[in-house]
Design an enzyme around this catalytic site. Structure first.
Site, PDB file in Angstrom:
ATOM      1  N   LEU A 178       4.005  62.941  42.101  1.00 13.44           N
ATOM      2  CA  LEU A 178       4.062  61.781  41.221  1.00 13.44           C
ATOM      3  C   LEU A 178       5.291  61.889  40.330  1.00 13.44           C
ATOM      4  CD1 LEU A 178       0.326  61.569  40.128  1.00 13.44           C
ATOM      5  CD2 LEU A 178       1.500  60.214  41.847  1.00 13.44           C
ATOM      6  N   CYS A 179       5.842  60.746  39.975  1.00 15.08           N
ATOM      7  CA  CYS A 179       7.004  60.732  39.096  1.00 15.08           C
ATOM      8  C   CYS A 179       6.648  61.391  37.773  1.00 15.08           C
ATOM      9  CB  CYS A 179       7.458  59.294  38.838  1.00 15.08           C
ATOM     10  SG  CYS A 179       8.362  58.641  40.254  1.00 15.08           S
ATOM     11  N   PRO A 180       7.524  62.183  37.179  1.00 14.69           N
ATOM     12  CA  PRO A 180       8.915  62.352  37.579  1.00 14.69           C
ATOM     13  C   PRO A 180       9.191  63.520  38.539  1.00 14.69           C
ATOM     14  CG  PRO A 180       8.584  63.460  35.492  1.00 14.69           C
ATOM     15  CD  PRO A 180       7.233  62.899  35.918  1.00 14.69           C
ATOM     16  N   ASP A 228       4.933  58.001  45.937  1.00 13.71           N
ATOM     17  CA  ASP A 228       4.750  57.320  44.653  1.00 13.71           C
ATOM     18  C   ASP A 228       5.751  56.159  44.553  1.00 13.71           C
ATOM     19  OD1 ASP A 228       4.710  56.450  42.049  1.00 13.71           O
ATOM     20  OD2 ASP A 228       4.786  58.440  41.151  1.00 13.71           O
ATOM     21  N   HIS A 232       3.057  57.914  36.237  1.00 11.19           N
ATOM     22  CA  HIS A 232       1.886  58.269  37.056  1.00 11.19           C
ATOM     23  C   HIS A 232       0.797  57.254  37.199  1.00 11.19           C
ATOM     24  CE1 HIS A 232       2.767  62.304  35.278  1.00 11.19           C
ATOM     25  NE2 HIS A 232       3.363  62.197  36.407  1.00 11.19           N
TER      26      HIS A 232
END
Ligand code: SF4
Lengths: 77, 347
Positions: free
Chosen positions: A14-16, A41, B45
């Site tokens: 997931l980012c970042p 993502d 997220h």
């Protein structure tokens, strides 16, 4: 020197985190090299291009399908 | 000509750190940003996971701020190192599980190491005296400077005038007169500064910069530690705390039930690590089970999962149980009623 094309698997991150992994990978590459980043993502479609703009790299192509997002970048100077 | 000085700015993605960086850039200092990813940061997220949020821009605010400022941003993965900060904070927790003071000390210390390695001169943060009750009081500011090892290389442009002069001010790398003396919780001075600098769009996180200031998230973390019998976590654990409905009907297991499609897809990615359940006779969510379960427990869990599917009013529904190795079986379960899933089970 021949430009390299490498692939980075950033699926499920997931980012970042995909940005961090891209940043770390780019440090090992040379200007002109290509890097294809495969992610799941959708946030990467914003974050990786933003990171590239800030750091002087070029996004060559983005594509998506089957819940995967693929971004190809060229490493800048 | 005097040497151009270089500063690294801690960029959280909020307005204060953005302004702090801007103030120093205006003084001709070369500024680059640094952002630490602890695993708890409120970034894209949940926006990315949850479908109904997808209309909002799920940008990473730190990257966005850096782009607005026209500076580089270094995002540093500190997930592993951050564990010791969260598990055993010397200065304790804030209102929830947020160890803000230790966290600040940790981040400034990392920034100090970074400037040494990268040939930068000093560090700037967007801290404002009195802005946050735990970590940003006047008495806490010197603690952060000292215990982080940054000492007088840590400059807080937003409230510098109320603090002793730091090395960048003493040496004339920055003009102290052009720094600010903001105190208190009011956001008005920052709004005025934003206007002055022509900054119109910025994010204002309400609680803080991370999930640890969130009451519900903190409760889930405490529950996880209690169930494990130890204060520890893996990245997957803390990611999963951000997703789905968490229901612990018994001390030895918990269910994580997707609330919508995006979460379901995210949970799919964990089917090799957890036993999973879904209703196969009616539309319904995917659920993961965290814990070791007997056959009786599985049936119990199946009745809970059935409660959240469209077959909830049926006498019986089919629930497919998939083990970690991929083997599947179908069991029949009677959905629980609303009252049979008490509030206390919801973590
Ligand atoms: S809110 Fe979270 S990231 Fe911010 S200082 Fe507190 S613990 Fe650290």
């Amino acid at each position: 020197m021949q430009a390299l094309k490498e692939t980075l698997n950033a699926r499920r991150l997931l980012c970042p985190l995909p940005v961090i992994r891209t940043q770390d990978k780019v440090k090992q590459l040379n200007p002109g090299d290509l890097l294809e980043i495969i992610c799941t993502d959708p946030g990467v479609m914003h974050d990786i291009p933003a990171w590239c703009r800030i750091n002087g790299h070029t996004v060559l192509e983005t594509s998506s399908g089957n819940h995967e997002y693929i971004i190809t970048i060229r490493v800048g100077e | 000509m005097s040497k151009q000085r270089k500063a690294v700015a801690l960029i959280s993605g909020g307005l204060d750190s953005m302004l702090a960086a801007k103030v120093i850039m205006e003084q001709g200092v070369h500024v680059e940003g640094i952002n630490f990813f602890t695993g708890f940061c409120v970034e894209g997220h949940t926006h990315a996971i949850r479908e109904h949020n997808s209309a909002k821009p799920n940008r990473n605010n730190a990257l966005w701020v850096a782009e607005q400022l026209g500076i580089k941003l270094h995002i540093v993965d500190v997930i592993e190192e951050y564990k010791k900060v969260l598990i055993n904070p010397k200065h304790g927790y804030g209102t929830h599980m947020n160890p803000c003071l230790d966290c600040k000390i940790f981040m400034v210390n990392k920034a100090k190491q970074w400037i040494v390695e990268n040939g930068f001169d000093f560090i700037i943060t967007g801290e404002v005296i009195g802005q946050r009750p735990m970590s940003q009081t006047k008495s806490k500011m010197p603690i952060v400077s000292k215990q982080s090892g940054a000492d007088d290389l840590l400059l807080r442009p937003m409230c510098a005038k109320n603090l002793p002069a730091t090395l960048p001010e003493i040496e004339g790398w920055v003009d102290r007169e052009k720094l600010y003396g903001i105190t208190g919780r009011s956001r008005k001075p920052q709004m005025e500064m934003a206007k002055h600098f022509g900054i119109e769009d910025y994010s204002q996180p309400a609680g803080g910069c991370c999930f640890l200031t969130d009451k519900f998230y903190s409760a889930k973390l405490v529950d996880l530690w209690k169930a494990q019998g130890a204060k520890d976590y893996k990245l997957d654990d803390i990611m999963l705390l951000k997703v789905g409905r968490h229901i612990r009907p018994k001390a030895h297991f918990k269910l994580i039930i997707a609330r919508e499609e995006g979460e379901g897809r995210f949970l799919q990615g964990y089917k090799k690590e957890f036993t999973s359940l879904y209703c196969s006779s009616h539309p319904g969510p995917l659920a993961l089970i965290d814990g070791e379960l007997s056959a009786e427990d599985i049936y119990f869990a199946a009745r809970i999962v059935a409660r959240y599917g469209q077959g909830r009013t049926e006498e019986q529904v089919d629930i497919t149980v998939t083990d970690k190795d991929g083997s599947e079986r179908v069991i029949q379960a009677k959905p629980f009623t609303k009252d049979e899933v008490p509030n206390e089970w919801h973590v």
